[in-house]
Design an enzyme around this catalytic site. Structure first.
Site, mmCIF file in Angstrom:
data_model
loop_
_atom_site.group_PDB
_atom_site.id
_atom_site.type_symbol
_atom_site.label_atom_id
_atom_site.label_comp_id
_atom_site.label_asym_id
_atom_site.label_seq_id
_atom_site.Cartn_x
_atom_site.Cartn_y
_atom_site.Cartn_z
ATOM 1 N N LYS A 54 0.832 -1.210 0.000
ATOM 2 C CA LYS A 54 0.000 0.000 0.000
ATOM 3 C C LYS A 54 0.867 1.261 0.000
ATOM 4 C CE LYS A 54 -3.818 -2.490 2.122
ATOM 5 N NZ LYS A 54 -4.725 -2.721 3.267
ATOM 6 N N GLN A 98 -4.376 -1.731 9.726
ATOM 7 C CA GLN A 98 -4.419 -3.054 9.106
ATOM 8 C C GLN A 98 -4.979 -4.076 10.107
ATOM 9 O OE1 GLN A 98 -3.698 -3.379 5.888
ATOM 10 N NE2 GLN A 98 -3.936 -5.591 5.732
ATOM 11 N N ASP A 121 -10.775 3.015 4.700
ATOM 12 C CA ASP A 121 -11.173 1.604 4.664
ATOM 13 C C ASP A 121 -12.693 1.463 4.683
ATOM 14 O OD1 ASP A 121 -9.354 -0.491 4.450
ATOM 15 O OD2 ASP A 121 -8.611 -0.211 6.497
HETATM 16 N N1 LUD Z 1 -7.253 -4.681 6.987
HETATM 17 C C1 LUD Z 1 -7.304 -5.273 4.662
HETATM 18 N N2 LUD Z 1 -6.752 -6.875 6.306
HETATM 19 C C2 LUD Z 1 -6.683 -7.952 5.331
HETATM 20 N N3 LUD Z 1 -2.697 -9.814 -2.871
HETATM 21 C C3 LUD Z 1 -6.084 -6.173 2.766
HETATM 22 C C4 LUD Z 1 -5.157 -7.652 1.014
HETATM 23 C C5 LUD Z 1 -3.724 -6.952 -0.806
HETATM 24 N N4 LUD Z 1 -7.852 -2.540 7.613
HETATM 25 C C6 LUD Z 1 -7.680 -3.455 6.662
HETATM 26 O O1 LUD Z 1 -5.421 -5.147 2.551
HETATM 27 O O2 LUD Z 1 -8.090 -3.675 3.172
HETATM 28 C C7 LUD Z 1 -7.785 -3.981 4.346
HETATM 29 N N5 LUD Z 1 -7.943 -3.100 5.367
HETATM 30 N N6 LUD Z 1 -7.046 -6.241 3.713
HETATM 31 N N7 LUD Z 1 -5.956 -7.365 2.152
HETATM 32 C C8 LUD Z 1 -6.794 -8.352 2.819
HETATM 33 C C9 LUD Z 1 -7.374 -7.634 4.007
HETATM 34 C C10 LUD Z 1 -7.084 -5.604 5.999
HETATM 35 C C11 LUD Z 1 -5.013 -8.942 0.566
HETATM 36 C C12 LUD Z 1 -4.231 -9.237 -0.549
HETATM 37 C C13 LUD Z 1 -3.586 -8.241 -1.252
HETATM 38 C C14 LUD Z 1 -4.490 -6.664 0.295
HETATM 39 C C15 LUD Z 1 -2.746 -8.555 -2.448
HETATM 40 O O3 LUD Z 1 -2.131 -7.684 -3.011
HETATM 41 C C16 LUD Z 1 -1.942 -10.291 -4.009
HETATM 42 C C17 LUD Z 1 -2.883 -10.937 -5.000
HETATM 43 O O4 LUD Z 1 -3.927 -11.467 -4.590
HETATM 44 O O5 LUD Z 1 -2.521 -10.962 -6.188
HETATM 45 C C18 LUD Z 1 -0.953 -11.354 -3.559
HETATM 46 C C19 LUD Z 1 0.043 -10.812 -2.580
HETATM 47 C C20 LUD Z 1 0.971 -11.901 -2.103
HETATM 48 O O6 LUD Z 1 0.916 -12.232 -0.903
HETATM 49 O O7 LUD Z 1 1.742 -12.406 -2.904
#
Ligand code: LUD
Length: 292
Positions: A54, A98, A121
């Site tokens: 992020k 997070q 968020d």
């Molecule tokens: N908490 C989120 N917790 C978990 N995947 C994310 C997420 C990017 N407060 C708050 O960021 O929005 C949130 N706000 N969340 N998450 C899940 C959740 C939170 C999950 C995956 C990814 C954010 C991401 O970039 C990649 C993909 O699916 O292609 C893979 C990344 C890797 O590990 O290789």
């Protein structure tokens, strides 16, 4: 029939390009750089990865980012002080804590403290309350569900009148996704751990949003032919052919489901990148709201 792949990485990049253009225009007009403050508590490797991604996205889009990495044993009071000071900081437009937080911390009290116009968020009770009411607009739509709906719309999937099934009722994904789908005039069923015969419910789904965190839970023979599948799950599965010893898979058995579905998102490269793109859009909007 083989499903059309919905390329989350590509669509996320398009959203990011649009946000970057808006940021450039805003800064050229002499206004402040939209800036995100990310708060990470403890040492979860996945959370650290997402928070890093992020911050990197902010930089790539010409936005500011600050990160507060706090110890796993921080007290509720100390964490609340960090949020209070970010609320007062005029250089910060968006605040993201997070999740999940370590067990001893009261998540509800922390999220409630974030000022509504910085709640990028979209988790504050006021935002969710507005999302749940007809004719009301939340200030910010939660990033992951927003990404899911955006992918469906980009793929040309008709939401209005569709039978939509959401697997999972979490605060971060399942519940807000169901509310958004209702707002788009889908007929929505939410399944969870106490649901009887989930397979039978899924078989009726024109749209399936899977967010239960169970490795390859949805089987190919549960999928209605032509259905649109948005797979939110991120699970690691042992894989001896990988250097790390594992690979990421979703909540849907991809190889089986793609033979039956009309549209499907991959994991990785589906919803994950969209979550970050939507956060960037929300952070830009937060700056516009606070300093028009
Ligand atoms: N908490 C989120 N917790 C978990 N995947 C994310 C997420 C990017 N407060 C708050 O960021 O929005 C949130 N706000 N969340 N998450 C899940 C959740 C939170 C999950 C995956 C990814 C954010 C991401 O970039 C990649 C993909 O699916 O292609 C893979 C990344 C890797 O590990 O290789």
């Amino acid at each position: 029939m083989t499903a059309e792949l919905i390329d989350g990485k590509l669509i996320a990049q398009q959203v990011r390009d649009e946000v970057a253009a808006k940021v450039t225009k805003r800064v050229a007009a002499g206004k402040s750089k939209p800036t995100l403050a990310a708060v990470l508590v403890g040492e979860r490797v996945d959370s650290a990865t997402y928070v890093r991604a992020k911050g990197k996205a902010c930089e790539e889009l010409g936005m500011g980012s600050v990160s507060h990495h706090l110890p796993a044993d921080i007290s509720q009071l100390e964490l609340e002080k960090v949020i209070t000071s970010l609320n007062a900081d005029k250089t910060v437009h968006g605040i993201l804590v997070q999740l999940p937080l370590p067990d001893h911390l009261n998540e509800e009290r922390v999220l409630q403290l974030i000022s509504i116009e910085k709640d990028v968020d979209g988790f504050s009770p006021l935002n969710i309350g507005r999302l749940a009411q007809k004719g009301r607009e939340p200030l910010f739509v939660p990033c992951t569900p927003y990404g899911c709906i955006y992918l469906l719309e980009k793929a040309g999937v008709k939401i209005e009148g569709a039978n939509a099934v959401v697997l999972g009722r979490s605060n971060i994904v399942g519940m807000p996704a169901a509310l958004l789908l209702i707002g788009k005039n889908a007929t929505v069923t939410v399944c969870h751990s106490r649901t009887k015969d989930i397979a039978a419910v899924v078989r009726e789904a024109d749209i399936l949003i899977a967010a239960i965190g169970k490795t390859e839970f949805v089987r190919g023979d549960w999928v209605k032919p032509g259905a649109a599948i948005i797979d939110v799950g991120i699970n690691s599965k042992p894989d001896a052919t990988k250097k790390s010893g594992y690979r990421l898979v979703g909540d849907v058995n991809f190889d089986e489901a793609r033979e039956v579905a009309g549209f499907i998102t991959p994991v990785p490269g589906g919803v994950g990148p969209m979550t970050i793109a939507m956060l960037m859009n929300n952070t830009y909007r937060a700056a516009e709201i606070q300093e028009p």
